[in-house]
Design a protein around this motif. Structure first.
Motif, PDB file in Angstrom:
ATOM      1  N   GLY A  44      31.229  61.506  78.537  1.00  0.00           N
ATOM      2  CA  GLY A  44      30.351  60.409  78.904  1.00  0.00           C
ATOM      3  C   GLY A  44      29.773  59.651  77.724  1.00  0.00           C
ATOM      4  O   GLY A  44      29.124  58.614  77.903  1.00  0.00           O
ATOM      5  N   ASP A  45      30.025  60.163  76.507  1.00  0.00           N
ATOM      6  CA  ASP A  45      29.526  59.464  75.320  1.00  0.00           C
ATOM      7  C   ASP A  45      30.300  58.169  75.096  1.00  0.00           C
ATOM      8  O   ASP A  45      31.374  57.945  75.670  1.00  0.00           O
ATOM      9  CB  ASP A  45      29.655  60.354  74.081  1.00  0.00           C
ATOM     10  N   GLU A  46      29.777  57.332  74.223  1.00  0.00           N
ATOM     11  CA  GLU A  46      30.394  56.044  73.943  1.00  0.00           C
ATOM     12  C   GLU A  46      31.675  56.194  73.138  1.00  0.00           C
ATOM     13  O   GLU A  46      31.793  57.074  72.279  1.00  0.00           O
ATOM     14  CB  GLU A  46      29.418  55.147  73.184  1.00  0.00           C
ATOM     15  N   VAL A  47      32.621  55.313  73.424  1.00  0.00           N
ATOM     16  CA  VAL A  47      33.883  55.281  72.667  1.00  0.00           C
ATOM     17  C   VAL A  47      33.623  54.557  71.342  1.00  0.00           C
ATOM     18  O   VAL A  47      33.070  53.456  71.326  1.00  0.00           O
ATOM     19  CB  VAL A  47      34.986  54.540  73.448  1.00  0.00           C
ATOM     20  N   SER A  48      34.019  55.201  70.256  1.00  0.00           N
ATOM     21  CA  SER A  48      33.861  54.607  68.934  1.00  0.00           C
ATOM     22  C   SER A  48      34.935  55.173  68.019  1.00  0.00           C
ATOM     23  O   SER A  48      35.611  56.150  68.365  1.00  0.00           O
ATOM     24  CB  SER A  48      32.481  54.943  68.351  1.00  0.00           C
ATOM     25  N   LYS A  49      35.102  54.559  66.874  1.00  0.00           N
ATOM     26  CA  LYS A  49      36.078  55.059  65.911  1.00  0.00           C
ATOM     27  C   LYS A  49      35.701  56.460  65.462  1.00  0.00           C
ATOM     28  O   LYS A  49      36.573  57.327  65.293  1.00  0.00           O
ATOM     29  CB  LYS A  49      36.161  54.110  64.707  1.00  0.00           C
ATOM     30  N   ALA A  50      34.409  56.701  65.297  1.00  0.00           N
ATOM     31  CA  ALA A  50      33.947  58.029  64.885  1.00  0.00           C
ATOM     32  C   ALA A  50      34.270  59.076  65.951  1.00  0.00           C
ATOM     33  O   ALA A  50      34.657  60.206  65.640  1.00  0.00           O
ATOM     34  CB  ALA A  50      32.445  57.992  64.627  1.00  0.00           C
ATOM     35  N   ALA A  51      34.161  58.674  67.239  1.00  0.00           N
ATOM     36  CA  ALA A  51      34.448  59.603  68.334  1.00  0.00           C
ATOM     37  C   ALA A  51      35.941  59.939  68.365  1.00  0.00           C
ATOM     38  O   ALA A  51      36.326  61.096  68.584  1.00  0.00           O
ATOM     39  CB  ALA A  51      34.017  58.993  69.660  1.00  0.00           C
ATOM     40  N   VAL A  52      36.777  58.935  68.144  1.00  0.00           N
ATOM     41  CA  VAL A  52      38.226  59.172  68.112  1.00  0.00           C
ATOM     42  C   VAL A  52      38.575  60.079  66.928  1.00  0.00           C
ATOM     43  O   VAL A  52      39.409  60.973  67.048  1.00  0.00           O
ATOM     44  CB  VAL A  52      38.999  57.838  68.021  1.00  0.00           C
ATOM     45  N   ALA A  53      37.910  59.875  65.792  1.00  0.00           N
ATOM     46  CA  ALA A  53      38.154  60.710  64.616  1.00  0.00           C
ATOM     47  C   ALA A  53      37.758  62.159  64.897  1.00  0.00           C
ATOM     48  O   ALA A  53      38.444  63.089  64.467  1.00  0.00           O
ATOM     49  CB  ALA A  53      37.371  60.170  63.420  1.00  0.00           C
ATOM     50  N   ARG A  54      36.671  62.346  65.643  1.00  0.00           N
ATOM     51  CA  ARG A  54      36.251  63.715  66.000  1.00  0.00           C
ATOM     52  C   ARG A  54      37.274  64.373  66.918  1.00  0.00           C
ATOM     53  O   ARG A  54      37.565  65.571  66.797  1.00  0.00           O
ATOM     54  CB  ARG A  54      34.878  63.690  66.680  1.00  0.00           C
ATOM     55  N   TRP A  55      37.821  63.584  67.845  1.00  0.00           N
ATOM     56  CA  TRP A  55      38.850  64.126  68.751  1.00  0.00           C
ATOM     57  C   TRP A  55      40.083  64.536  67.955  1.00  0.00           C
ATOM     58  O   TRP A  55      40.637  65.612  68.168  1.00  0.00           O
ATOM     59  CB  TRP A  55      39.202  63.081  69.808  1.00  0.00           C
ATOM     60  N   ASP A  87      39.458  48.270  67.258  1.00  0.00           N
ATOM     61  CA  ASP A  87      38.632  48.720  66.135  1.00  0.00           C
ATOM     62  C   ASP A  87      38.250  50.195  66.237  1.00  0.00           C
ATOM     63  O   ASP A  87      37.729  50.782  65.276  1.00  0.00           O
ATOM     64  CB  ASP A  87      37.344  47.879  66.055  1.00  0.00           C
ATOM     65  N   CYS A  88      38.548  50.815  67.381  1.00  0.00           N
ATOM     66  CA  CYS A  88      38.238  52.242  67.560  1.00  0.00           C
ATOM     67  C   CYS A  88      39.414  53.144  67.167  1.00  0.00           C
ATOM     68  O   CYS A  88      39.271  54.366  67.138  1.00  0.00           O
ATOM     69  CB  CYS A  88      37.863  52.529  69.017  1.00  0.00           C
ATOM     70  N   ARG A  89      40.538  52.542  66.883  1.00  0.00           N
ATOM     71  CA  ARG A  89      41.730  53.333  66.547  1.00  0.00           C
ATOM     72  C   ARG A  89      41.590  53.952  65.161  1.00  0.00           C
ATOM     73  O   ARG A  89      40.954  53.386  64.266  1.00  0.00           O
ATOM     74  CB  ARG A  89      42.973  52.451  66.629  1.00  0.00           C
ATOM     75  N   VAL A  90      42.202  55.126  64.991  1.00  0.00           N
ATOM     76  CA  VAL A  90      42.169  55.800  63.695  1.00  0.00           C
ATOM     77  C   VAL A  90      43.593  55.961  63.170  1.00  0.00           C
ATOM     78  O   VAL A  90      44.573  55.829  63.924  1.00  0.00           O
ATOM     79  CB  VAL A  90      41.499  57.190  63.792  1.00  0.00           C
ATOM     80  N   LYS A  91      43.716  56.264  61.890  1.00  0.00           N
ATOM     81  CA  LYS A  91      45.033  56.450  61.295  1.00  0.00           C
ATOM     82  C   LYS A  91      45.687  57.730  61.808  1.00  0.00           C
ATOM     83  O   LYS A  91      45.015  58.730  62.040  1.00  0.00           O
ATOM     84  CB  LYS A  91      44.914  56.515  59.768  1.00  0.00           C
ATOM     85  N   HIS A  92      46.999  57.673  61.945  1.00  0.00           N
ATOM     86  CA  HIS A  92      47.748  58.853  62.356  1.00  0.00           C
ATOM     87  C   HIS A  92      48.006  59.731  61.132  1.00  0.00           C
ATOM     88  O   HIS A  92      47.839  59.303  59.985  1.00  0.00           O
ATOM     89  CB  HIS A  92      49.082  58.443  62.988  1.00  0.00           C
ATOM     90  N   LEU A  93      48.397  60.961  61.393  1.00  0.00           N
ATOM     91  CA  LEU A  93      48.733  61.870  60.306  1.00  0.00           C
ATOM     92  C   LEU A  93      50.035  61.417  59.658  1.00  0.00           C
ATOM     93  O   LEU A  93      50.974  61.000  60.358  1.00  0.00           O
ATOM     94  CB  LEU A  93      48.892  63.297  60.841  1.00  0.00           C
ATOM     95  N   ARG A  94      50.108  61.490  58.362  1.00  0.00           N
ATOM     96  CA  ARG A  94      51.337  61.124  57.654  1.00  0.00           C
ATOM     97  C   ARG A  94      52.287  62.317  57.655  1.00  0.00           C
ATOM     98  O   ARG A  94      51.935  63.409  57.216  1.00  0.00           O
ATOM     99  CB  ARG A  94      51.027  60.700  56.218  1.00  0.00           C
ATOM    100  N   LEU A  95      53.473  62.088  58.168  1.00  0.00           N
ATOM    101  CA  LEU A  95      54.460  63.165  58.284  1.00  0.00           C
ATOM    102  C   LEU A  95      55.680  62.858  57.441  1.00  0.00           C
ATOM    103  O   LEU A  95      56.217  61.743  57.488  1.00  0.00           O
ATOM    104  CB  LEU A  95      54.894  63.337  59.745  1.00  0.00           C
ATOM    105  N   GLN A  96      56.112  63.823  56.693  1.00  0.00           N
ATOM    106  CA  GLN A  96      57.375  63.685  55.962  1.00  0.00           C
ATOM    107  C   GLN A  96      58.514  63.921  56.944  1.00  0.00           C
ATOM    108  O   GLN A  96      58.406  64.789  57.826  1.00  0.00           O
ATOM    109  CB  GLN A  96      57.454  64.707  54.829  1.00  0.00           C
ATOM    110  N   ARG A  97      59.566  63.147  56.802  1.00  0.00           N
ATOM    111  CA  ARG A  97      60.714  63.335  57.699  1.00  0.00           C
ATOM    112  C   ARG A  97      61.239  64.756  57.565  1.00  0.00           C
ATOM    113  O   ARG A  97      61.446  65.262  56.457  1.00  0.00           O
ATOM    114  CB  ARG A  97      61.834  62.351  57.356  1.00  0.00           C
TER     115      ARG A  97
END
Length: 281
Positions: A44-55, A87-97
């Motif tokens: 129920g908390d607000e959607v934010s970039k910080a919230a996505v980063a915590r997830w 603006d709430c999106r976060v960077k994905h993990l960088r994966l080596q092939r």
């Protein structure tokens, strides 16, 4: 500024949007599932970039594989973009092939043959023929519905998925088996792989029936799922033709990079290659 929270109305609208984009049922289900998991995490908390980063961080703490985490983030990205919350999106993990994959996940031809034999011995004719059809044509489990009596008669099926239409060739021996199955089960037209009530087989049912064979076939359950039959087709096809572009067309991939994932060798094969180089005196 209005508080950004996820509502059931937004979820329903997102699902409808995906279906209008002609996304497959499996893709719609996955995107909605990941969106709901994120919503549950928020509580129920607000959607934010910080919230996505915590997830994102919580997924890593739960020991999800990096590729799995990125898959979940991709699904959530689509939802956030749908709402205009980029603006709430976060960077994905960088994966080596990946250079090689674990052999514990790869279904071998011998194991596939044991699964077929186990299905036949158990009187599971529909299941054995279904597995042979997926493995001999390379179709996705969502494309099984295009295997009709007419397709078996023509030796090819026209598959329409993800906005693309491609022709799947069906081997002659398989066509004969499919037509024999159709006659036996009095299927005059339409789809061949149906339930007793005449409904199409679901992905979940196919998965469950395959898993039930594992013990009898002596095959690790972790290797047994419909998509692994498609992987076996891809590896076998490539060994014969050595043409990754042609294989991409057959599989219906838009990118050759996707096809290359199917062709990554196992750790055992990679180790053998290193030994054959003879660079240690």
């Amino acid at each position: 500024m209005k508080k950004r929270t996820i509502t059931s109305r937004q979820a329903a609208a997102f699902g409808e949007f995906l279906r209008e984009e002609e996304r497959s049922a499996a893709t719609v289900e996955k995107y909605l599932r990941e969106m709901r998991l994120f919503a549950a995490f928020l509580g129920g908390d607000e959607v934010s970039k910080a919230a996505v980063a915590r997830w994102k961080a919580s997924l890593l703490e739960k020991n999800y594989q990096p590729a799995t985490v990125n898959g979940k983030l991709s699904a959530l990205d689509r939802f956030l973009s749908f709402l205009g919350w980029e603006d709430c999106r976060v960077k994905h993990l960088r994966l080596q092939r990946r250079v090689f994959r674990e052999s514990t996940r790869e279904l071998t031809k011998e194991e596939y043959e044991r699964l077929i034999a186990a299905a036949v011995k158990a009187g599971k004719e529909r299941l054995s023929l279904l597995m042979e059809t997926i493995c001999a044509t390379g179709i996705r489990v969502s494309e099984v519905r295009y295997i009709t009596r007419k397709a078996a008669q023509l030796g090819r099926a026209e598959v329409s998925l993800k906005g693309k239409i491609r022709t799947i060739l069906i081997p002659g021996k398989l066509c004969r088996k499919l037509l024999k199955y159709a006659r036996k089960n009095k299927i005059a037209s339409g789809e061949l792989f149906l339930t007793r009530s005449g409904r199409p087989l679901s992905r979940k049912q196919i998965w469950a029936e395959m898993k039930a064979l594992c013990k009898k076939a002596g095959v690790d359950a972790g290797k047994v799922f419909p998509h692994n039959l498609r992987h076996l087709f891809a590896r076998t096809f490539y060994r014969v033709c050595r043409d990754v572009a042609r294989l991409a067309d057959v599989l219906g991939h838009s990118s050759i990079e996707t096809t290359r994932i199917y062709l990554i060798s196992t750790g055992v094969e990679h180790a053998q290659t290193l030994e054959q180089m003879c660079l240690v005196s």
